[in-house]
Design a protein around this motif. Structure first.
Motif, PDB file in Angstrom:
ATOM      1  N   ALA A 128       0.883  -1.184  -0.068  1.00  0.00           N
ATOM      2  CA  ALA A 128      -0.116  -0.063   0.027  1.00  0.00           C
ATOM      3  C   ALA A 128       0.893   1.253  -0.056  1.00  0.00           C
ATOM      4  CB  ALA A 128      -0.836  -0.079   1.429  1.00  0.00           C
ATOM      5  N   ARG A 129       1.945   1.022   0.689  1.00  0.00           N
ATOM      6  CA  ARG A 129       2.876   2.310   0.783  1.00  0.00           C
ATOM      7  C   ARG A 129       3.623   2.699  -0.435  1.00  0.00           C
ATOM      8  NH1 ARG A 129       6.246   3.663   6.206  1.00  0.00           N
ATOM      9  NH2 ARG A 129       7.245   4.691   4.615  1.00  0.00           N
ATOM     10  N   TYR A 130       4.000   1.554  -1.215  1.00  0.00           N
ATOM     11  CA  TYR A 130       4.885   1.734  -2.345  1.00  0.00           C
ATOM     12  C   TYR A 130       4.486   2.850  -3.246  1.00  0.00           C
ATOM     13  CZ  TYR A 130       7.483   0.326  -6.499  1.00  0.00           C
ATOM     14  OH  TYR A 130       8.179   0.570  -7.639  1.00  0.00           O
ATOM     15  N   PRO A 131       3.461   3.074  -3.807  1.00  0.00           N
ATOM     16  CA  PRO A 131       3.317   4.295  -4.557  1.00  0.00           C
ATOM     17  C   PRO A 131       3.315   5.450  -3.934  1.00  0.00           C
ATOM     18  CG  PRO A 131       1.035   3.304  -4.061  1.00  0.00           C
ATOM     19  CD  PRO A 131       2.197   2.447  -3.595  1.00  0.00           C
ATOM     20  N   ILE A 132       3.339   5.709  -2.639  1.00  0.00           N
ATOM     21  CA  ILE A 132       3.707   6.920  -1.849  1.00  0.00           C
ATOM     22  C   ILE A 132       5.200   7.014  -1.645  1.00  0.00           C
ATOM     23  CG2 ILE A 132       3.263   8.232   0.315  1.00  0.00           C
ATOM     24  CD1 ILE A 132       0.493   6.909   0.617  1.00  0.00           C
ATOM     25  N   ASP A 133       5.670   6.067  -1.381  1.00  0.00           N
ATOM     26  CA  ASP A 133       7.293   5.973  -1.293  1.00  0.00           C
ATOM     27  C   ASP A 133       8.066   6.457  -2.526  1.00  0.00           C
ATOM     28  OD1 ASP A 133       7.332   5.482   1.508  1.00  0.00           O
ATOM     29  OD2 ASP A 133       7.202   3.402   1.329  1.00  0.00           O
ATOM     30  N   GLU A 134       7.212   5.954  -3.582  1.00  0.00           N
ATOM     31  CA  GLU A 134       7.776   5.966  -4.681  1.00  0.00           C
ATOM     32  C   GLU A 134       7.729   7.627  -5.197  1.00  0.00           C
ATOM     33  OE1 GLU A 134       7.699   3.895  -9.298  1.00  0.00           O
ATOM     34  OE2 GLU A 134       5.678   4.663  -8.312  1.00  0.00           O
ATOM     35  N   PHE A 135       6.601   8.211  -4.838  1.00  0.00           N
ATOM     36  CA  PHE A 135       6.424   9.522  -4.919  1.00  0.00           C
ATOM     37  C   PHE A 135       7.347  10.466  -4.243  1.00  0.00           C
ATOM     38  CE2 PHE A 135       4.222  13.415  -3.567  1.00  0.00           C
ATOM     39  CZ  PHE A 135       4.407  14.398  -4.734  1.00  0.00           C
ATOM     40  N   ILE A 136       7.524  10.004  -3.129  1.00  0.00           N
ATOM     41  CA  ILE A 136       8.445  10.950  -2.250  1.00  0.00           C
ATOM     42  C   ILE A 136       9.907  10.960  -2.682  1.00  0.00           C
ATOM     43  CG2 ILE A 136       9.798  10.866   0.141  1.00  0.00           C
ATOM     44  CD1 ILE A 136       6.843   9.733   1.421  1.00  0.00           C
ATOM     45  N   TYR A 137      10.302   9.637  -3.086  1.00  0.00           N
ATOM     46  CA  TYR A 137      11.990   9.568  -3.607  1.00  0.00           C
ATOM     47  C   TYR A 137      12.107   9.550  -5.003  1.00  0.00           C
ATOM     48  CZ  TYR A 137      11.833   8.389   1.434  1.00  0.00           C
ATOM     49  OH  TYR A 137      11.888   8.324   2.821  1.00  0.00           O
ATOM     50  N   ASN A 138      11.015   9.657  -5.767  1.00  0.00           N
ATOM     51  CA  ASN A 138      11.187   9.948  -7.255  1.00  0.00           C
ATOM     52  C   ASN A 138      10.557  11.218  -7.709  1.00  0.00           C
ATOM     53  OD1 ASN A 138      10.992   9.503  -9.912  1.00  0.00           O
ATOM     54  ND2 ASN A 138      10.679   7.426  -9.547  1.00  0.00           N
ATOM     55  N   ASN A 139      11.264  11.919  -8.651  1.00  0.00           N
ATOM     56  CA  ASN A 139      11.078  13.110  -9.003  1.00  0.00           C
ATOM     57  C   ASN A 139      10.194  13.192 -10.500  1.00  0.00           C
ATOM     58  OD1 ASN A 139      12.329  14.704  -7.102  1.00  0.00           O
ATOM     59  ND2 ASN A 139      14.205  14.554  -7.930  1.00  0.00           N
ATOM     60  N   LYS A 140       9.668  12.238 -10.710  1.00  0.00           N
ATOM     61  CA  LYS A 140       8.874  11.909 -11.866  1.00  0.00           C
ATOM     62  C   LYS A 140       7.530  12.862 -11.842  1.00  0.00           C
ATOM     63  CE  LYS A 140      10.263   7.348 -13.599  1.00  0.00           C
ATOM     64  NZ  LYS A 140       9.662   5.986 -13.807  1.00  0.00           N
ATOM     65  N   ASN A 141       7.105  13.389 -13.030  1.00  0.00           N
ATOM     66  CA  ASN A 141       5.789  14.081 -13.048  1.00  0.00           C
ATOM     67  C   ASN A 141       4.574  13.165 -12.814  1.00  0.00           C
ATOM     68  OD1 ASN A 141       6.964  16.641 -13.412  1.00  0.00           O
ATOM     69  ND2 ASN A 141       6.841  16.339 -15.632  1.00  0.00           N
ATOM     70  N   ILE A 142       3.518  13.702 -11.803  1.00  0.00           N
ATOM     71  CA  ILE A 142       2.307  12.852 -11.532  1.00  0.00           C
ATOM     72  C   ILE A 142       1.502  14.078 -11.961  1.00  0.00           C
ATOM     73  CG2 ILE A 142       3.245  11.368  -9.883  1.00  0.00           C
ATOM     74  CD1 ILE A 142       1.916  12.933  -7.788  1.00  0.00           C
ATOM     75  N   SER A 143       0.053  13.194 -12.235  1.00  0.00           N
ATOM     76  CA  SER A 143      -1.097  14.394 -12.328  1.00  0.00           C
ATOM     77  C   SER A 143      -1.665  14.415 -10.976  1.00  0.00           C
ATOM     78  CB  SER A 143      -2.233  13.530 -13.397  1.00  0.00           C
ATOM     79  OG  SER A 143      -2.675  12.393 -12.436  1.00  0.00           O
ATOM     80  N   PHE A 144      -2.711  15.677 -11.317  1.00  0.00           N
ATOM     81  CA  PHE A 144      -3.476  16.072 -10.096  1.00  0.00           C
ATOM     82  C   PHE A 144      -4.262  14.789  -9.826  1.00  0.00           C
ATOM     83  CE2 PHE A 144      -2.651  20.117 -12.115  1.00  0.00           C
ATOM     84  CZ  PHE A 144      -2.540  20.910 -10.994  1.00  0.00           C
ATOM     85  N   LYS A 145      -4.845  13.974 -10.417  1.00  0.00           N
ATOM     86  CA  LYS A 145      -5.805  12.894 -10.229  1.00  0.00           C
ATOM     87  C   LYS A 145      -4.892  11.885  -9.330  1.00  0.00           C
ATOM     88  CE  LYS A 145      -8.709  11.285 -13.042  1.00  0.00           C
ATOM     89  NZ  LYS A 145      -9.482  10.881 -14.360  1.00  0.00           N
ATOM     90  N   LYS A 146      -3.448  11.807  -9.840  1.00  0.00           N
ATOM     91  CA  LYS A 146      -2.680  10.858  -8.882  1.00  0.00           C
ATOM     92  C   LYS A 146      -2.246  11.176  -7.656  1.00  0.00           C
ATOM     93  CE  LYS A 146      -1.275   7.285 -10.289  1.00  0.00           C
ATOM     94  NZ  LYS A 146      -0.363   6.998 -11.083  1.00  0.00           N
ATOM     95  N   LEU A 147      -2.142  12.726  -7.685  1.00  0.00           N
ATOM     96  CA  LEU A 147      -2.061  13.134  -6.230  1.00  0.00           C
ATOM     97  C   LEU A 147      -3.112  13.102  -5.212  1.00  0.00           C
ATOM     98  CD1 LEU A 147       0.312  14.485  -4.329  1.00  0.00           C
ATOM     99  CD2 LEU A 147      -0.513  16.924  -5.273  1.00  0.00           C
ATOM    100  N   ILE A 148      -4.336  13.387  -5.966  1.00  0.00           N
ATOM    101  CA  ILE A 148      -5.438  13.246  -5.191  1.00  0.00           C
ATOM    102  C   ILE A 148      -5.648  11.879  -4.454  1.00  0.00           C
ATOM    103  CG2 ILE A 148      -7.996  13.127  -5.338  1.00  0.00           C
ATOM    104  CD1 ILE A 148      -7.507  15.674  -7.302  1.00  0.00           C
ATOM    105  N   TYR A 149      -5.297  10.811  -5.475  1.00  0.00           N
ATOM    106  CA  TYR A 149      -5.392   9.558  -5.129  1.00  0.00           C
ATOM    107  C   TYR A 149      -4.569   9.214  -4.031  1.00  0.00           C
ATOM    108  CZ  TYR A 149      -5.852   4.203  -5.350  1.00  0.00           C
ATOM    109  OH  TYR A 149      -6.011   3.073  -5.032  1.00  0.00           O
ATOM    110  N   LEU A 150      -3.241   9.486  -4.144  1.00  0.00           N
ATOM    111  CA  LEU A 150      -2.089   9.358  -2.882  1.00  0.00           C
ATOM    112  C   LEU A 150      -2.565   9.864  -1.754  1.00  0.00           C
ATOM    113  CD1 LEU A 150       1.321   9.992  -4.838  1.00  0.00           C
ATOM    114  CD2 LEU A 150      -0.073   7.711  -4.608  1.00  0.00           C
ATOM    115  N   LYS A 151      -3.099  11.042  -1.666  1.00  0.00           N
ATOM    116  CA  LYS A 151      -3.480  11.513  -0.278  1.00  0.00           C
ATOM    117  C   LYS A 151      -4.726  10.560   0.379  1.00  0.00           C
ATOM    118  CE  LYS A 151      -2.237  16.426  -1.523  1.00  0.00           C
ATOM    119  NZ  LYS A 151      -2.862  17.673  -1.730  1.00  0.00           N
TER     120      LYS A 151
END
Length: 393
Positions: free
Chosen positions: A164-187
């Motif tokens: 469950a944490r994998y996509p959040i950890d990936e976002f924290i330590y990875n500088n790839k662009n993500i969409s507003f929709k993906k950020l809303i999902y992660l929250k």
């Protein structure tokens, strides 16, 4: 269609062109006037957005207008971010009195961010959630997730939590662009993790996090593998095929009863985790039932002698016929309780203009995954049936 950001765009271009200290110092001579002008321009922009809602002729024009400005705001934010020190995005730096050009650029950035948030909050219907977030959103989001996760006492030995944490950890330590929709999902994903795992004291095979991930349609391949391996391990404990079938049916029932959040998904272009695991359970059930059937010494019941190859001919597609049968079941016209048996029956005894042989899994997928066009086609057929009843016999 008017471009509302022209003055701000010109000001940012001027600021970014100042590549030596002296011109920058001259520009910042009357910083209070600059700030006042920016503040007034931002107010005017917000007011114009509201006015355009009434001036534009239709929703399509409003959508183009809003999304054009959304894209430009993101572009301007990204053009500024490389000229702002990373520590500027900390909460304390927002209250510092503006004296230098980088501080003024940060102020400009914060004003653009406010306009972007304003559009997202008040024109959400037209806001393009598939657009990539500005770099600043990523930096701030990374900081917030990192600080929150450090402050929480989460189990370190839970495989499901790691997935469950994998996509959040990936976002924290990875500088790839993500969409507003993906950020809303992660929250939303973070909220569910904290809600179910922050007070976890022991492992639980019926962990609520599992149901919450299904609810959020966390259609990750890692979660699919985890869930199917749990079921497989449980099935292997049984030596009797009937017991295996009973357990699989139990898992199928639990999955069918699980709720999902409408129009919400980790990976929007892939099938939902509920559908994917459901199809896997269905295939496993079909496999064990076939083995059980082969072990019996007598032929299948309910097959009329000489009619094993009989099939209904229809001009409907498989999707249309599957949806029509589903409607008959849901309205009580067909009262068989075991939908799997109904699906198997029609898959085995139906042919269309395009195919003489329909696989059970294909009919099953079409039965549960209904698209808009299929619904409209069947709706027209039903209307024709109703009109037929108005005619005298």
């Amino acid at each position: 269609m008017k471009y509302e950001l022209e003055k701000i765009d010109t000001l940012i271009e001027k600021c970014l062109s100042l590549d030596s200290p002296e011109p920058a110092k001259n520009m910042m001579g009357d910083v209070d006037t600059l700030i006042t002008d920016v503040r007034n321009e931002i107010k005017r922009i917000k007011k114009s957005f509201g006015e355009q809602m009434f001036n534009l002729k239709n929703d399509k024009q409003v959508e183009r207008y809003i999304q054009r400005h959304q894209t430009c705001l993101i572009r301007l934010c990204n053009s500024i971010i490389n000229h702002i020190p990373p520590d500027s995005f900390g909460a304390k730096s927002r209250s510092v009195k503006i004296k230098t050009l980088p501080e003024f650029l940060f102020y400009l950035y914060s004003q653009l961010e406010q306009v972007l948030t304003y559009i997202e909050n008040y024109f959400g219907k037209y806001f393009n959630q598939n657009e990539y977030i500005p770099g600043s959103y990523r930096i701030i989001g990374q900081m917030e997730f990192r600080e929150k996760l450090v402050s929480q006492k989460l189990p370190s030995d839970c495989d499901l939590l790691k997935i469950a944490r994998y996509p959040i950890d990936e976002f924290i330590y990875n500088n790839k662009n993500i969409s507003f929709k993906k950020l809303i999902y992660l929250k939303e994903l973070y909220k569910e993790i904290i809600s179910e795992c922050s007070d976890c004291r022991k492992k639980n095979d019926d962990c609520k996090l599992t149901y919450n991930l299904i609810y959020l349609n966390f259609n990750s391949f890692r979660l699919f593998n985890y869930l199917t391996s749990i079921i497989t391990q449980d099935i292997k404990k049984e030596n009797d095929i009937i017991k295996k079938i009973e357990k699989l049916s139990f898992y199928q029932k639990k999955l069918n009863q699980a709720q999902t959040k409408p129009n919400f998904a980790y990976k929007t272009k892939q099938e939902s985790i509920k559908e994917r695991v459901g199809n896997w359970i269905y295939e496993e059930l079909a496999h064990y039932e076939k083995i059980h059937q082969l072990s019996l010494k007598f032929p299948e019941e309910n097959i009329l002698e000489g009619q094993e190859n009989f099939k209904l001919m229809t001009d409907l597609s498989v999707s249309q016929f599957a949806y029509f049968i589903r409607l008959l079941i849901e309205t009580g016209v067909i009262q068989n309780k075991n939908q799997k048996e109904v699906i198997s029956f029609f898959a085995n005894h139906l042919k269309t203009k395009k195919t003489d042989k329909i696989s059970i899994s294909s009919f099953h997928n079409k039965y549960y995954n209904i698209d808009y066009n299929t619904k409209e086609d069947i709706r027209e057929r039903i209307i024709k049936l109703l009109n037929k009843t108005q005619k005298p016999i």
